[in-house]
Design an enzyme around this catalytic site. Structure first.
Site, short mmCIF file in Angstrom:
data_model
loop_
_atom_site.label_atom_id
_atom_site.label_comp_id
_atom_site.label_asym_id
_atom_site.label_seq_id
_atom_site.Cartn_x
_atom_site.Cartn_y
_atom_site.Cartn_z
CG ASP A 23 -2.07 0.96 1.11
OD1 ASP A 23 -2.36 1.41 -0.03
OD2 ASP A 23 -2.69 1.29 2.13
CG ASN A 25 1.83 1.43 -5.23
OD1 ASN A 25 2.77 1.26 -4.46
ND2 ASN A 25 1.32 0.46 -5.96
CG HIS A 40 -0.50 1.89 -9.25
ND1 HIS A 40 -0.67 1.57 -7.93
CD2 HIS A 40 -1.61 2.60 -9.61
CE1 HIS A 40 -1.84 2.06 -7.50
NE2 HIS A 40 -2.42 2.69 -8.50
CD GLU A 70 -13.72 -5.26 -0.79
OE1 GLU A 70 -14.53 -6.14 -1.11
OE2 GLU A 70 -12.59 -5.53 -0.34
CG LEU A 134 9.19 -17.26 -3.68
CD1 LEU A 134 9.25 -17.22 -2.16
CD2 LEU A 134 9.59 -15.88 -4.22
NE ARG A 191 -2.80 -1.36 4.57
CZ ARG A 191 -4.06 -1.44 4.18
NH1 ARG A 191 -4.84 -2.35 4.71
NH2 ARG A 191 -4.55 -0.62 3.27
CB ILE A 198 -7.21 -7.09 7.75
CG1 ILE A 198 -6.59 -7.27 9.16
CG2 ILE A 198 -7.09 -8.38 6.96
CD1 ILE A 198 -5.14 -7.68 9.19
CD GLU A 210 3.70 -12.89 15.92
OE1 GLU A 210 3.59 -11.70 16.31
OE2 GLU A 210 3.36 -13.87 16.61
C1 IPE Z 1 -5.47 -2.80 0.00
O1 IPE Z 1 -5.10 -1.48 -0.27
C2 IPE Z 1 -5.48 -3.60 -1.24
C3 IPE Z 1 -4.20 -3.72 -1.95
C4 IPE Z 1 -3.02 -3.32 -1.55
C5 IPE Z 1 -4.31 -4.38 -3.20
P1 IPE Z 1 -6.17 -0.31 -0.38
O2 IPE Z 1 -5.39 0.93 -0.51
O3 IPE Z 1 -7.14 -0.60 -1.44
O4 IPE Z 1 -6.90 -0.41 1.04
P2 IPE Z 1 -7.87 0.62 1.78
O5 IPE Z 1 -8.99 0.95 0.83
O6 IPE Z 1 -7.08 1.85 2.09
O7 IPE Z 1 -8.31 -0.11 3.00
C1 IPE Z 2 -1.67 0.14 -3.32
O1 IPE Z 2 -1.43 1.51 -3.38
C2 IPE Z 2 -1.90 -0.47 -4.67
C3 IPE Z 2 -3.27 -0.94 -4.92
C4 IPE Z 2 -4.26 -0.91 -4.09
C5 IPE Z 2 -3.51 -1.46 -6.24
P1 IPE Z 2 -2.62 2.54 -3.36
O2 IPE Z 2 -3.03 2.82 -4.77
O3 IPE Z 2 -3.70 2.10 -2.47
O4 IPE Z 2 -1.88 3.82 -2.77
P2 IPE Z 2 -2.48 4.87 -1.75
O5 IPE Z 2 -3.02 4.12 -0.58
O6 IPE Z 2 -3.54 5.64 -2.47
O7 IPE Z 2 -1.30 5.72 -1.40
MG MG Z 3 -4.12 2.39 -0.52
#
Ligand code: IPE
Ligand code: IPE
Ligand code: MG
Length: 251
Positions: A23, A25, A40, A70, A134, A191, A198, A210
């Site tokens: 998370d 990006n 991304h 989602e 792996l 995370r 989660i 963990e």
């Molecule tokens: C969770 O990240 C899903 C992925 C990393 C693929 P999100 O950025 O979508 O999660 P929320 O919406 O902030 O909970």
């Molecule tokens: C995680 O990064 C990648 C995916 C969910 C595909 P985000 O796109 O959720 O990045 P933030 O949370 O907006 O920074």
């Molecule tokens: Mg995100």
């Protein structure tokens, strides 16, 4: 695969299975006044680095949350860019994954993807199926609730008698049909991006995992950042319901 609530698992200094919510990006890109997609794209480099780092440390299983059930709620343009990135990644990396003995698995409801992506997923899975290195699992259009429901339905189709004798249903009846039946439960969950939730990832499997949360944004998550997560993991006492004294007595 053994269940941590049925049998106390063997644990070691290096996690056997690492599961990651990649998370941050978008925020990485915004901080640089770049479009979200640049974040991304940069995140793909972190995936490559983490696969190599796991390989080096003999982590057996790496599971990456790439797209949640989602994430379709995002702007259509971002969704379609992400799908395109997934296609080009599979096309570009398939041979190198195979050469490095990586077994690739994709979990999630792939029926929602365009036929070209579905075909590509099948082909890379088939190509790498016998590899003994792996196991890299990509969760795409995955949701923990989707997984539990699809497993329940598949179990009842395979064993209709259980519907009439629900008291006979045990953990193993259901877990055999979960999307992650090919891996042990994750030892370490990471995370990135600062959020402590989660987000509908592996709800069943995280029972005794963990949890490690870091502010580091996914595109900045390098081998040093992974090392910090591993160090944190090594400091944990995994009790699985027992007392600390029991653990010390048994070791
Ligand atoms: C969770 O990240 C899903 C992925 C990393 C693929 P999100 O950025 O979508 O999660 P929320 O919406 O902030 O909970
Ligand atoms: C995680 O990064 C990648 C995916 C969910 C595909 P985000 O796109 O959720 O990045 P933030 O949370 O907006 O920074
Ligand atoms: Mg995100």
């Amino acid at each position: 695969m053994h269940s941590s609530t049925q049998i106390i698992p063997e644990t070691g200094a290096v996690p056997q299975h690492v599961a990651v919510i990649m998370d941050g990006n978008g925020r990485w890109a915004r901080a640089r006044s770049l479009p979200r997609m640049a974040g991304h794209r940069r995140g793909v480099e972190s995936v490559r680095a983490l696969v190599r780092a796991c390989w080096k440390r003999r982590v057996g299983y790496l599971t990456l949350f790439a797209f949640s059930s989602e994430n379709w709620r995002r702007p259509a343009e971002e969704v379609s860019w992400l799908m395109g990135l997934f296609v080009s990644l599979l096309e570009r990396e398939a041979n190198s994954l195979h050469r490095n003995q990586v077994r690739l698995r994709v979990i999630g409801d792939c029926t929602a993807f365009e036929p070209r992506l579905q075909a590509l997923i099948h082909s890379v899975q088939d190509q790498t199926a016998a590899n003994a290195g792996l196991t890299l699992t990509i969760a795409a259009n995955y949701g923990g609730r989707w997984d539990l429901l699809q497993a329940l339905k598949a179990m009842l189709i395979a064993k209709p008698s259980l519907a009439h004798n629900p008291e006979r249903i045990g953990e193993a009846d259901l877990s055999a049909f979960l999307a992650m039946a090919h891996t042990p439960e994750p030892d370490l969950f990471i995370r990135t991006g600062g959020e402590q939730r989660i987000s509908n990832f592996m709800l069943w499997h995280l029972a005794y995992t963990e949890l490690y949360f870091t502010e580091t944004l996914w595109p900045d998550f390098d081998e040093t950042a992974f090392e910090l997560a591993l160090q944190s993991y090594q400091q944990r006492e995994r009790r699985f319901g027992r007392t600390s004294e029991q653990l010390k007595a048994s070791s």
